[in-house]
Write an enzyme that holds these catalytic residues in place. Structure first.
Site, short mmCIF file in Angstrom:
data_model
loop_
_atom_site.label_atom_id
_atom_site.label_comp_id
_atom_site.label_asym_id
_atom_site.label_seq_id
_atom_site.Cartn_x
_atom_site.Cartn_y
_atom_site.Cartn_z
N ASP A 1 17.86 46.92 -32.18
CA ASP A 1 17.00 47.23 -33.33
C ASP A 1 17.11 48.72 -33.60
O ASP A 1 17.43 49.49 -32.70
CB ASP A 1 15.53 46.92 -33.04
CG ASP A 1 14.88 48.03 -32.24
OD1 ASP A 1 15.19 48.14 -31.05
OD2 ASP A 1 14.12 48.83 -32.82
N CYS B 1 32.08 44.12 -49.69
CA CYS B 1 30.77 43.62 -49.24
C CYS B 1 30.32 42.46 -50.14
O CYS B 1 30.48 42.49 -51.35
CB CYS B 1 29.75 44.75 -49.27
SG CYS B 1 28.09 44.22 -48.80
N CYS C 1 27.14 41.35 -50.33
CA CYS C 1 25.68 41.35 -50.50
C CYS C 1 25.31 41.34 -51.99
O CYS C 1 26.13 41.69 -52.85
CB CYS C 1 25.06 42.55 -49.78
SG CYS C 1 24.99 44.06 -50.76
#
Ligand SMILES: [Zn+2]
Length: 388
Positions: free
Chosen positions: A277, A315, A317
């Site tokens: 994280d 990408c 996204c």
């Protein structure tokens, strides 16, 4: 200290090792938690007050995120555990159907609140909201996390910066072990919520090994490697990570806290870590910095004002499919929406990168085809470069 082998309660997680790299310690696993399965290695984005800054839970889900973080410190202060419990826990409050990991609240307190004091009892601090003195004890931290209902809870540990040396590191390590026992005893939901221990010991191999020996005798569902990524030399950081993974049980998940830079992820996956994280990808997005395979792209820079390419042409996204660098550059000047678009890209970048790691490890193990051997070589060299 006497050993408290806790009564074994079947933990609410299972870890299935799908593949292990034959050269490095990299492994691909399926971690099944109460809110569904997560493939590891996994990057977990960090939400703060029950929201992921700059992104909705539906967007997060669509990007393939299956576990994210909630901050106990912020949620415990405001809106408070009672309201969240009423809302069917943090899952209900956020309307997030996937898994959640909550931290203990200790790290935020020590790093954000200037007037905090650590004693055997817990961490004392003055509330930044009303100035009242509050004690965050191991029991209090677990009680809040029980109310939040997270799938993975973190023990309260005694956090010292990785650049601190001397007797304080040893004191914090021993205290973290004692606090782990108090957290285990305080957990009201051992059949629903997984409590992870946090290995401490600073950059001292002996202390870290002693902490590993003690903590791995406790029957906790998973382990985190803590107290690193705080400005220490890379060599020291890698040495402590590999020492930890050498002694952690193979059949339990290993979470390396606070690590999210691409190069650190690759090396630490090769060193056997499963979960990561970091606030960096979302925080840096708010300053207009998009993560790309060649580093980062500062959308605000003049050179992108007339650039009609997406942030990263490869990408997939939603931001890169719909918007150009020039549009984001213009938007940044007038609207916070630009930050949302870049946050989506950055989280997608991190989630896709760890998913690729999973696929590579599986391919290395089962197919040993040429591209995979190249990746394997890369992992191997990363480890060699770290002089381990
Ligand atoms: Zn993108």
């Amino acid at each position: 200290m006497s050993l408290k082998k806790t009564l074994s309660v079947a933990s609410p997680l299972t870890l299935r090792i799908v593949a292990e790299c034959p050269v490095t310690k990299a492994r691909a696993c399926e971690l099944v938690l109460p809110h569904g399965a997560v493939n590891t290695p996994v990057f977990m984005p960090v939400g703060t007050q029950g929201t992921m800054k700059g992104i909705t839970v539906d967007q997060l889900d669509a990007l393939g995120c299956r576990i994210c973080l909630g901050n106990t410190y912020h949620l415990g202060m405001r809106p408070g555990p009672d309201l969240i419990e009423k809302a069917r826990g943090l899952h209900g409050f956020m309307n997030w159907k996937r898994n959640l990991l909550t931290d203990s609240g200790g790290f935020q307190m020590v790093s954000l609140v200037e007037l905090s004091e650590v004693t055997e009892e817990g961490v004392k601090f003055k509330s930044p909201y009303d100035g009242k003195e509050i004690l965050l004890s191991p029991e209090k931290s677990i009680s809040i996390q029980n109310s939040l209902g997270s799938d993975i809870m973190m023990q309260l540990d005694d956090v010292v910066s990785s650049t601190v040396t001397g007797p304080r590191v040893e004191e914090a390590m021993h205290r973290s072990i004692r606090w782990l026992d108090r957290c285990i005893a305080a957990n009201k939901n051992p059949d629903k919520q997984n409590l992870f221990a946090i290995i401490q010991g600073g950059l001292n191999a002996e202390l870290r090994k002693a902490c590993l020996d003690e903590m791995t005798r406790r029957d906790v569902p998973g382990f985190a490697i803590g107290g690193l990524s705080g400005g220490e030399e890379k060599d020291d950081f890698w040495r402590m990570v590999t020492l930890s993974t050498d002694h952690l049980p193979r059949e339990k998940p290993r979470y390396l806290m606070g690590v999210g830079y691409a190069v650190d992820l690759v090396v630490c996956v090769a060193l056997g870590c499963d979960m990561f994280d970091c606030v960096f990808p979302t925080r840096t997005a708010r300053f207009g910095s998009a993560l790309v395979p060649w580093g980062s792209l500062q959308v605000k820079q003049k050179q992108y004002a007339k650039d009609l390419q997406p942030i990263d042409p490869d990408c997939q996204c939603p931001t890169c499919k719909r918007h150009s660098r020039a549009y984001l550059h213009a938007l940044f000047k007038s609207d916070t929406a630009a930050m949302h678009h870049i946050t989506i890209h950055n989280i997608s970048y991190q989630v896709s990168m760890t998913l690729l790691h999973f696929e590579f490890i599986v391919e290395i193990m089962y197919f040993k085809i040429l591209p995979c051997l190249i990746i394997d070589f890369f992992f191997h060299n990363c480890v060699k470069q770290a002089k381990l």
